[in-house]
Scaffold this active site. Structure first.
Site, PDB file in Angstrom:
ATOM      1  N   ARG A  47     -37.773   1.801 -22.703  1.00 12.13           N
ATOM      2  CA  ARG A  47     -39.229   1.670 -22.509  1.00 12.13           C
ATOM      3  C   ARG A  47     -39.580   1.587 -21.036  1.00 12.13           C
ATOM      4  O   ARG A  47     -40.642   2.022 -20.613  1.00 12.13           O
ATOM      5  CB  ARG A  47     -39.727   0.415 -23.222  1.00 12.13           C
ATOM      6  CG  ARG A  47     -39.963   0.677 -24.680  1.00 12.13           C
ATOM      7  CD  ARG A  47     -40.528  -0.512 -25.356  1.00 12.13           C
ATOM      8  NE  ARG A  47     -41.960  -0.624 -25.101  1.00 12.13           N
ATOM      9  CZ  ARG A  47     -42.776  -1.410 -25.796  1.00 12.13           C
ATOM     10  NH1 ARG A  47     -42.298  -2.159 -26.753  1.00 12.13           N
ATOM     11  NH2 ARG A  47     -44.048  -1.462 -25.535  1.00 12.13           N
ATOM     12  N   LYS A 154     -22.170  -4.323 -31.886  1.00 10.49           N
ATOM     13  CA  LYS A 154     -22.275  -5.574 -32.627  1.00 10.49           C
ATOM     14  C   LYS A 154     -23.519  -6.325 -32.162  1.00 10.49           C
ATOM     15  O   LYS A 154     -23.980  -6.039 -31.068  1.00 10.49           O
ATOM     16  CB  LYS A 154     -21.007  -6.405 -32.470  1.00 10.49           C
ATOM     17  CG  LYS A 154     -20.795  -6.968 -31.064  1.00 10.49           C
ATOM     18  CD  LYS A 154     -19.717  -7.999 -31.056  1.00 10.49           C
ATOM     19  CE  LYS A 154     -20.287  -9.379 -31.313  1.00 10.49           C
ATOM     20  NZ  LYS A 154     -20.114 -10.324 -30.221  1.00 10.49           N
ATOM     21  N   HIS A 184     -15.288  -4.006 -29.484  1.00 12.02           N
ATOM     22  CA  HIS A 184     -14.568  -3.635 -28.260  1.00 12.02           C
ATOM     23  C   HIS A 184     -13.120  -4.155 -28.243  1.00 12.02           C
ATOM     24  O   HIS A 184     -12.299  -3.663 -27.494  1.00 12.02           O
ATOM     25  CB  HIS A 184     -15.356  -4.034 -27.004  1.00 12.02           C
ATOM     26  CG  HIS A 184     -15.255  -5.475 -26.634  1.00 12.02           C
ATOM     27  ND1 HIS A 184     -15.969  -6.462 -27.265  1.00 12.02           N
ATOM     28  CD2 HIS A 184     -14.521  -6.113 -25.700  1.00 12.02           C
ATOM     29  CE1 HIS A 184     -15.679  -7.631 -26.729  1.00 12.02           C
ATOM     30  NE2 HIS A 184     -14.794  -7.446 -25.782  1.00 12.02           N
ATOM     31  N   LYS A 188      -9.052  -2.381 -26.821  1.00 15.79           N
ATOM     32  CA  LYS A 188      -8.138  -2.956 -25.832  1.00 15.79           C
ATOM     33  C   LYS A 188      -6.733  -2.405 -26.040  1.00 15.79           C
ATOM     34  O   LYS A 188      -6.219  -2.401 -27.159  1.00 15.79           O
ATOM     35  CB  LYS A 188      -8.106  -4.493 -25.949  1.00 15.79           C
ATOM     36  CG  LYS A 188      -9.394  -5.169 -25.485  1.00 15.79           C
ATOM     37  CD  LYS A 188      -9.267  -6.680 -25.606  1.00 15.79           C
ATOM     38  CE  LYS A 188     -10.596  -7.378 -25.437  1.00 15.79           C
ATOM     39  NZ  LYS A 188     -11.003  -7.612 -24.068  1.00 15.79           N
ATOM     40  N   GLU A 222     -12.364 -18.971 -23.746  1.00 15.26           N
ATOM     41  CA  GLU A 222     -13.073 -18.506 -22.557  1.00 15.26           C
ATOM     42  C   GLU A 222     -13.398 -19.700 -21.692  1.00 15.26           C
ATOM     43  O   GLU A 222     -13.803 -20.749 -22.205  1.00 15.26           O
ATOM     44  CB  GLU A 222     -14.374 -17.815 -22.957  1.00 15.26           C
ATOM     45  CG  GLU A 222     -14.145 -16.496 -23.649  1.00 15.26           C
ATOM     46  CD  GLU A 222     -15.465 -15.818 -23.984  1.00 15.26           C
ATOM     47  OE1 GLU A 222     -15.943 -15.034 -23.170  1.00 15.26           O
ATOM     48  OE2 GLU A 222     -16.015 -16.119 -25.051  1.00 15.26           O
ATOM     49  N   ASP A 241     -20.134 -14.720 -33.345  1.00 12.45           N
ATOM     50  CA  ASP A 241     -19.941 -13.991 -32.086  1.00 12.45           C
ATOM     51  C   ASP A 241     -18.497 -13.508 -31.922  1.00 12.45           C
ATOM     52  O   ASP A 241     -18.264 -12.428 -31.398  1.00 12.45           O
ATOM     53  CB  ASP A 241     -20.325 -14.930 -30.926  1.00 12.45           C
ATOM     54  CG  ASP A 241     -20.353 -14.233 -29.582  1.00 12.45           C
ATOM     55  OD1 ASP A 241     -20.970 -13.153 -29.507  1.00 12.45           O
ATOM     56  OD2 ASP A 241     -19.762 -14.753 -28.619  1.00 12.45           O
ATOM     57  N   HIS A 246     -14.032  -9.968 -33.875  1.00 13.69           N
ATOM     58  CA  HIS A 246     -12.822  -9.773 -33.063  1.00 13.69           C
ATOM     59  C   HIS A 246     -11.586 -10.486 -33.633  1.00 13.69           C
ATOM     60  O   HIS A 246     -10.494  -9.924 -33.687  1.00 13.69           O
ATOM     61  CB  HIS A 246     -13.046 -10.280 -31.643  1.00 13.69           C
ATOM     62  CG  HIS A 246     -14.288  -9.751 -30.986  1.00 13.69           C
ATOM     63  ND1 HIS A 246     -14.726  -8.466 -31.157  1.00 13.69           N
ATOM     64  CD2 HIS A 246     -15.192 -10.335 -30.151  1.00 13.69           C
ATOM     65  CE1 HIS A 246     -15.837  -8.272 -30.450  1.00 13.69           C
ATOM     66  NE2 HIS A 246     -16.146  -9.403 -29.840  1.00 13.69           N
ATOM     67  N   LYS A 346     -16.082 -21.492 -26.012  1.00 12.34           N
ATOM     68  CA  LYS A 346     -16.585 -21.320 -24.641  1.00 12.34           C
ATOM     69  C   LYS A 346     -16.319 -22.622 -23.896  1.00 12.34           C
ATOM     70  O   LYS A 346     -16.184 -23.681 -24.510  1.00 12.34           O
ATOM     71  CB  LYS A 346     -18.098 -21.096 -24.654  1.00 12.34           C
ATOM     72  CG  LYS A 346     -18.538 -19.885 -25.459  1.00 12.34           C
ATOM     73  CD  LYS A 346     -18.740 -18.671 -24.600  1.00 12.34           C
ATOM     74  CE  LYS A 346     -19.300 -17.527 -25.379  1.00 12.34           C
ATOM     75  NZ  LYS A 346     -18.893 -16.216 -24.882  1.00 12.34           N
TER      76      LYS A 346
END
Ligand code: BG6
Length: 509
Positions: A47, A154, A184, A188, A222, A241, A246, A346
């Site tokens: 947009r 996703k 993704h 890998k 992470e 998530d 994954h 996380k």
């Protein structure tokens, strides 16, 4: 190497972060390796009003920061940028697709791309049903004059019901063979190597079953916190998530049977079989088998880190989980009663994704040893990232008097190879889609099976406020109670460090 047919890659959501950081740099890396077809273009859509020139300038900065194939030569970069175009329109409005169609067909003629198009949905998920419907209304699903493929990012659905609905809508507009659902992790190199490690070596496969394997651990930690993604994350949480996609995929690759052939149908059949074999969780058992946590403020490496509830876009009393640890079983002949422990979070101490295969210990303990039983087990660590490689832990005699055993490491690091270029996940996956190979993309039935498995967890958390959300200080390994998930008094998770060979609760200070 086989090159893709001439085509145009059409990116919906081209003014967004994914296009800037991942997609355009990944295609640039393909360009640098001469893997793009002779006639090729990218048409970015969004947009935001941008001219071709403005779009190119923006993408140039993205390539400089994120492409793996670096070049100082501006003319090389410009040859690629010349293939980039931009068209601005409101993708929510059906009538506006006529103008877009005109621009795309004009570009197709100008670039001689033979009416072959890939449509990439790099948009918010709310557009995943709308755009394909309008594309099909304008016959962009018709392959009589060239291929038409659709890549969907996703999250694929929000729960089982929405995933089923989305699949149904997509299949109404495109055939399953035209739909590429991206994860993704499948792109890998080290994830693909799981198949090679398992099925090209005679030594692992005979042991790869319930007779010799005690349990399997899958960790994806992470060190970063949610940061600016609070708005998205608040409605997602770690289970949606990371686990639903994954990490269940990694479990699928560890557990699958050898495929008859390395091709899309056979590999995806085997992964889907594993997903269908996850032992269904009852809502009332969720609190026993799944631990959820949320990071709280803390000091990490001398810096203050905000707690999740203080992040932008997050409700001050949020119960969204930023950590999940769970025990799951795969009910089939190979894996009956072997626990698979899955953990992600996380704001943990380090960024590591790895799989640990714990082999059963010897039936009789001959050698006096003050190490605990857990350490006596042989372990095979398959490191997905970073310090990609394989590590085997086994017992050796401690030199000197007597017979004392100690665990030692035998390791292989990808960085030891002469050719160490590891293509980015998007580079590999985009090339595969260009070649029409969907092996490394999810099939609709497998996505639904994965949602079916996690759905009772989501429901239990939603309905039962007595299931705790454990706080854990940012920079720690998550709630201590997650250790209790692992059966056997001496067993714990492996606490991995940045480098493959080391472990221990806090190895990076
Ligand atoms: C994404 C998640 O799918 O994967 C992110 O949305 C997460 O929250 C990321 O950070 C992890 O990917 P990687 O490749 O860094 O392990």
């Amino acid at each position: 190497m086989k090159k893709p047919k001439n085509h145009i890659l059409v990116i919906f959501g081209a003014s967004g972060d994914l296009t800037y950081r991942k997609l355009v740099p990944a295609v640039y890396d393909l360009h640098q390796q001469n893997l793009l077809p002779e006639n090729f273009a990218i048409l970015g859509l969004g947009r935001t009003e941008l001219s071709d020139e403005e779009f190119r300038l923006k993408m140039k900065a993205g390539i400089k920061s994120f492409a793996l194939q670096k070049t100082e030569d501006e003319s090389v970069l410009n040859t690629y940028l010349d293939k980039l175009f931009y068209y601005s329109f409101n993708t929510k409005e059906k009538e506006e697709y006529a103008g877009f169609k005109g621009r795309l067909l004009e570009l197709d003629q100008q670039c001689n791309t033979d009416h072959n198009f890939i449509f990439y949905l790099a948009t918010p998920p709310s557009m995943y049903e709308i755009i394909p419907a309008y594309l099909s209304a304008f016959e962009f699903n018709d392959e009589s004059t060239g291929f038409k493929r659709l890549i969907v990012e996703k999250p694929f659905g929000y729960n089982l019901e929405t995933a089923q609905k989305l699949n149904k809508k997509l299949l109404h507009c495109f055939k399953e063979e035209q739909i590429y659902r991206i994860d993704h992790y499948l792109g890998k190199e080290t994830v693909q190597n799981l198949l090679v490690t398992r099925f090209s070596n005679g030594i692992f496969e005979p042991l790869w079953n319930r007779n010799y394997i005690d349990h399997v651990e899958i960790t994806s930690s992470e060190s970063v916190s949610v940061g600016s993604r609070g708005g998205y994350y608040e409605g997602s949480g770690a289970l949606r998530d990371m686990v639903q996609n994954h990490l269940l995929l990694l479990a699928g690759l560890v557990a699958m049977e050898p495929p008859a052939l390395i091709d899309s149908t056979n590999i995806r059949n085997e992964i889907a079989k594993v997903f269908h074999s996850f032992r269904p969780l009852k809502e009332e058992d969720v609190h026993k088998q799944v631990i959820r946590g949320q990071y709280t403020s803390s000091h990490v490496k001398g810096k203050e880190v905000k707690g999740y509830r203080e992040e932008e876009g997050v409700h001050p009393e949020s119960r969204t989980e930023t950590f999940v640890a769970m025990k799951t079983y795969i009910d089939n002949w190979r894996w009956a009663d072997v626990p698979f422990y899955i953990r992600t979070g996380k704001a943990l101490p380090t960024r590591v994704t790895e799989i640990v295969i714990h082999f059963k210990s010897t039936p009789h303990h001959l050698f006096a040893n003050d190490e605990n039983l857990c350490k006596q087990q042989n372990q095979l660590v398959i490191r997905i990232q970073p310090d990609e490689g394989l590590l085997l832990k086994f017992g050796m005699k401690v030199p000197g008097a007597g017979f004392k055993a100690q665990n030692v490491n035998m390791d292989f690091h990808y960085s030891d190879l002469a050719e160490t270029y590891l293509p980015s996940a998007y580079e590999r996956l985009l090339l595969d889609c260009m070649l029409g190979d969907s092996t490394l993309y999810h099939r609709g039935d497998a996505v639904e099976a994965a949602w079916k498995y996690v759905d009772p967890i989501l429901k239990a958390w939603e309905k039962d406020p007595s299931i705790p959300v454990h706080g854990y200080p940012a920079g720690s390994w998550g709630p201590d109670v997650s250790d209790n998930l692992i059966e056997g008094q001496t067993q714990t998770w492996r606490y991995p460090c940045k480098n493959l060979s080391d472990d221990g609760k806090y190895c990076e200070l």
